[in-house]
Design a protein around this motif. Structure first.
Motif, mmCIF file in Angstrom:
data_model
loop_
_atom_site.group_PDB
_atom_site.id
_atom_site.type_symbol
_atom_site.label_atom_id
_atom_site.label_comp_id
_atom_site.label_asym_id
_atom_site.label_seq_id
_atom_site.Cartn_x
_atom_site.Cartn_y
_atom_site.Cartn_z
ATOM 1 N N LEU A 59 7.718 80.065 -33.284
ATOM 2 C CA LEU A 59 8.109 78.695 -33.602
ATOM 3 C C LEU A 59 6.919 77.773 -33.407
ATOM 4 O O LEU A 59 6.175 77.904 -32.430
ATOM 5 N N LYS A 60 6.742 76.823 -34.298
ATOM 6 C CA LYS A 60 5.735 75.797 -34.101
ATOM 7 C C LYS A 60 6.299 74.737 -33.142
ATOM 8 O O LYS A 60 7.519 74.587 -33.020
ATOM 9 N N PRO A 61 5.435 73.968 -32.474
ATOM 10 C CA PRO A 61 5.920 72.945 -31.536
ATOM 11 C C PRO A 61 6.846 71.938 -32.230
ATOM 12 O O PRO A 61 6.594 71.526 -33.367
ATOM 13 N N ARG A 62 7.913 71.552 -31.524
ATOM 14 C CA ARG A 62 8.860 70.567 -32.061
ATOM 15 C C ARG A 62 8.450 69.158 -31.650
ATOM 16 O O ARG A 62 7.958 68.942 -30.546
ATOM 17 N N LYS A 63 8.718 68.192 -32.531
ATOM 18 C CA LYS A 63 8.501 66.807 -32.131
ATOM 19 C C LYS A 63 9.742 66.242 -31.444
ATOM 20 O O LYS A 63 9.655 65.289 -30.675
ATOM 21 N N ASN A 64 10.899 66.838 -31.710
ATOM 22 C CA ASN A 64 12.133 66.468 -31.016
ATOM 23 C C ASN A 64 13.193 67.510 -31.330
ATOM 24 O O ASN A 64 13.010 68.373 -32.201
ATOM 25 N N SER A 65 14.308 67.436 -30.617
ATOM 26 C CA SER A 65 15.427 68.330 -30.900
ATOM 27 C C SER A 65 16.701 67.758 -30.308
ATOM 28 O O SER A 65 16.664 66.963 -29.357
ATOM 29 N N LEU A 66 17.822 68.131 -30.880
ATOM 30 C CA LEU A 66 19.143 67.795 -30.363
ATOM 31 C C LEU A 66 19.852 69.089 -29.993
ATOM 32 O O LEU A 66 19.626 70.139 -30.597
ATOM 33 N N GLN A 67 20.722 69.010 -28.979
ATOM 34 C CA GLN A 67 21.512 70.185 -28.596
ATOM 35 C C GLN A 67 22.818 70.246 -29.361
ATOM 36 O O GLN A 67 23.258 71.316 -29.771
ATOM 37 N N ARG A 68 23.496 69.113 -29.508
ATOM 38 C CA ARG A 68 24.749 69.062 -30.252
ATOM 39 C C ARG A 68 24.692 67.871 -31.196
ATOM 40 O O ARG A 68 24.892 66.743 -30.741
ATOM 41 N N LEU A 91 33.215 51.897 -29.070
ATOM 42 C CA LEU A 91 32.881 52.689 -27.885
ATOM 43 C C LEU A 91 32.225 54.011 -28.281
ATOM 44 O O LEU A 91 31.201 54.409 -27.705
ATOM 45 N N LEU A 92 32.790 54.691 -29.270
ATOM 46 C CA LEU A 92 32.221 55.962 -29.718
ATOM 47 C C LEU A 92 30.864 55.747 -30.381
ATOM 48 O O LEU A 92 29.933 56.536 -30.185
ATOM 49 N N LEU A 93 30.733 54.679 -31.146
ATOM 50 C CA LEU A 93 29.448 54.384 -31.773
ATOM 51 C C LEU A 93 28.373 54.159 -30.712
ATOM 52 O O LEU A 93 27.263 54.709 -30.805
ATOM 53 N N ASP A 94 28.689 53.374 -29.680
ATOM 54 C CA ASP A 94 27.700 53.116 -28.636
ATOM 55 C C ASP A 94 27.368 54.393 -27.864
ATOM 56 O O ASP A 94 26.220 54.592 -27.438
ATOM 57 N N ARG A 95 28.342 55.260 -27.707
ATOM 58 C CA ARG A 95 28.094 56.543 -27.041
ATOM 59 C C ARG A 95 27.098 57.382 -27.872
ATOM 60 O O ARG A 95 26.168 57.973 -27.336
ATOM 61 N N MET A 96 27.321 57.420 -29.178
ATOM 62 C CA MET A 96 26.401 58.154 -30.049
ATOM 63 C C MET A 96 25.017 57.527 -30.050
ATOM 64 O O MET A 96 24.002 58.227 -30.049
ATOM 65 N N LEU A 97 24.971 56.197 -30.033
ATOM 66 C CA LEU A 97 23.684 55.512 -30.046
ATOM 67 C C LEU A 97 22.864 55.822 -28.800
ATOM 68 O O LEU A 97 21.639 55.947 -28.868
ATOM 69 N N VAL A 98 23.524 55.967 -27.647
ATOM 70 C CA VAL A 98 22.812 56.332 -26.423
ATOM 71 C C VAL A 98 22.118 57.685 -26.603
ATOM 72 O O VAL A 98 20.933 57.848 -26.283
ATOM 73 N N VAL A 99 22.857 58.655 -27.134
ATOM 74 C CA VAL A 99 22.302 59.999 -27.329
ATOM 75 C C VAL A 99 21.146 59.966 -28.329
ATOM 76 O O VAL A 99 20.098 60.589 -28.116
ATOM 77 N N ILE A 100 21.320 59.232 -29.421
ATOM 78 C CA ILE A 100 20.287 59.158 -30.455
ATOM 79 C C ILE A 100 19.047 58.439 -29.933
ATOM 80 O O ILE A 100 17.910 58.890 -30.129
ATOM 81 N N GLU A 101 19.238 57.306 -29.252
ATOM 82 C CA GLU A 101 18.099 56.560 -28.704
ATOM 83 C C GLU A 101 17.349 57.404 -27.676
ATOM 84 O O GLU A 101 16.125 57.416 -27.638
ATOM 85 N N HIS A 102 18.086 58.122 -26.831
ATOM 86 C CA HIS A 102 17.457 58.940 -25.800
ATOM 87 C C HIS A 102 16.659 60.084 -26.425
ATOM 88 O O HIS A 102 15.668 60.552 -25.843
ATOM 89 N N SER A 103 17.093 60.544 -27.601
ATOM 90 C CA SER A 103 16.397 61.635 -28.287
ATOM 91 C C SER A 103 15.159 61.157 -29.023
ATOM 92 O O SER A 103 14.400 61.968 -29.552
ATOM 93 N N GLY A 104 14.955 59.845 -29.101
ATOM 94 C CA GLY A 104 13.771 59.309 -29.761
ATOM 95 C C GLY A 104 13.894 59.204 -31.265
ATOM 96 O O GLY A 104 12.890 59.013 -31.953
ATOM 97 N N LEU A 105 15.126 59.312 -31.784
ATOM 98 C CA LEU A 105 15.340 59.188 -33.226
ATOM 99 C C LEU A 105 15.618 57.733 -33.594
ATOM 100 O O LEU A 105 16.068 56.937 -32.762
ATOM 101 N N VAL A 106 15.368 57.400 -34.852
ATOM 102 C CA VAL A 106 15.694 56.074 -35.364
ATOM 103 C C VAL A 106 17.142 56.084 -35.844
ATOM 104 O O VAL A 106 17.496 56.892 -36.711
ATOM 105 N N PRO A 107 18.016 55.225 -35.297
ATOM 106 C CA PRO A 107 19.406 55.198 -35.751
ATOM 107 C C PRO A 107 19.586 54.309 -36.995
ATOM 108 O O PRO A 107 19.033 53.205 -37.065
ATOM 109 N N LEU A 108 20.357 54.801 -37.951
ATOM 110 C CA LEU A 108 20.836 54.007 -39.077
ATOM 111 C C LEU A 108 22.356 54.011 -39.010
ATOM 112 O O LEU A 108 22.956 55.039 -38.719
ATOM 113 N N LEU A 109 22.981 52.872 -39.302
ATOM 114 C CA LEU A 109 24.430 52.782 -39.231
ATOM 115 C C LEU A 109 25.014 52.646 -40.629
ATOM 116 O O LEU A 109 24.558 51.823 -41.425
#
Length: 293
Positions: A59-68, A91-109
């Motif tokens: 595998l080449k080095p990853r710049k990021n990854s998600l588990q689920r 509430l669910l949207l903000d929960r998802m946004l926390v995971v996405i922001e923590h992963s370093g991805l740019v969120p689009l809604l």
């Protein structure tokens, strides 16, 4: 040879090489021995063993990854939420946004089914909350065909993971922007008010212009296993910007004096809804850490 994993299914990894040829590959046992799992989106080295078949060797080095969902090397996440059927859940949207922001991805809604909108004033207030934070927001309807041209422009040239609660219309949306996907669409349960999952694996698909998009199963079950209480505030952009003015370094924006975040909430410059969700998530993280001791 080199390529990118575009689909993982039943122990096989489907690798697309630089010539747009697809190879059906297995992973060498060394990955399992080292506790490494190749993911959709990974760039890999592979060794052909027959026509269009091979073994993944590295595998080449990853710049990021998600588990689920299990996916790697993505640029942004398109979070798809319906305004009705099922009803929108901040509430669910903000929960998802926390995971996405923590992963370093740019969120689009993306807010779907806008043709079904019942309370326009309430929904507009929700739009304004997320616009004011700085998030890109698109409203779509497969009935009126509104929003899809702008959505395609936001996805162009990017690797985008598509996620959201079941029943929100992810597969229908994907069929509209990428007809070749031919995703099975589900109906929303009238009794439960939610849809059934119709996506059973992660797969990267080519968009009509440029870029790749992935539909993902099981993204709606979210926790904060990898988010510490000190990191949580950084996943809320409006809190992250304000905390520089807090009196105490490492302020959790709860009981501390001279907290800039709480001041902005009181002034209505940070949405109280978002702040309440932050406090709820903070309590969840603290309770989870306590149980593990």
């Amino acid at each position: 040879m080199e390529g990118r994993i575009i689909k993982a299914l039943a122990g096989f990894y489907y690798v697309l090489d630089s010539q747009d040829r697809q190879w059906s590959c297995r992973a060498r046992g060394v990955f399992k021995n080292k506790g490494i799992q190749p993911l959709v989106g990974d760039f890999v080295h592979f060794e052909p063993v027959s026509d269009q078949e091979g073994w993944i060797t590295a595998l080449k080095p990853r710049k990021n990854s998600l588990q689920r969902p299990p996916i790697a090397n993505v640029d942004q996440a398109l979070l798809v939420f319906s305004v009705e059927e099922p009803p929108f859940s901040p509430l669910l949207l903000d929960r998802m946004l926390v995971v996405i922001e923590h992963s370093g991805l740019v969120p689009l809604l993306c807010f779907t089914k806008v043709d079904l909108l019942k309370d326009e004033n309430w929904m507009e207030s929700q739009y304004q909350i997320y616009r004011s934070i700085g998030y890109e927001l698109v409203q779509t309807s497969t009935v009126t065909k509104v929003g899809f041209e702008r959505l395609l422009s936001l996805l162009e040239g990017k690797i985008t993971v598509l996620a959201g609660p079941s029943g929100a219309g992810k597969s229908t949306l994907l069929n509209t922007i990428c007809p070749e996907a031919r995703q099975e669409t589900g109906t929303v349960s009238k009794k439960l008010g939610r849809g059934r999952h119709t996506t059973r694996h992660v797969e990267l698909l080519k968009l009509p212009r440029s870029g790749l998009v992935a539909d993902t199963p099981g993204f709606s079950q979210l926790d904060f296993i990898h988010v510490t209480k000190e990191e949580l505030g950084h996943t809320f952009p409006e809190l992250r910007r304000a905390e520089k003015e807090c009196k105490f370094r490492g302020c959790l924006h709860r009981n501390e004096p001279d907290c800039a975040v709480k001041k902005l909430v009181d002034e209505g410059r940070i949405a109280s809804q978002r702040y309440e969700h932050y406090l709820q998530f903070l309590s969840e993280i603290e309770e989870s850490r306590t149980r593990k001791r």
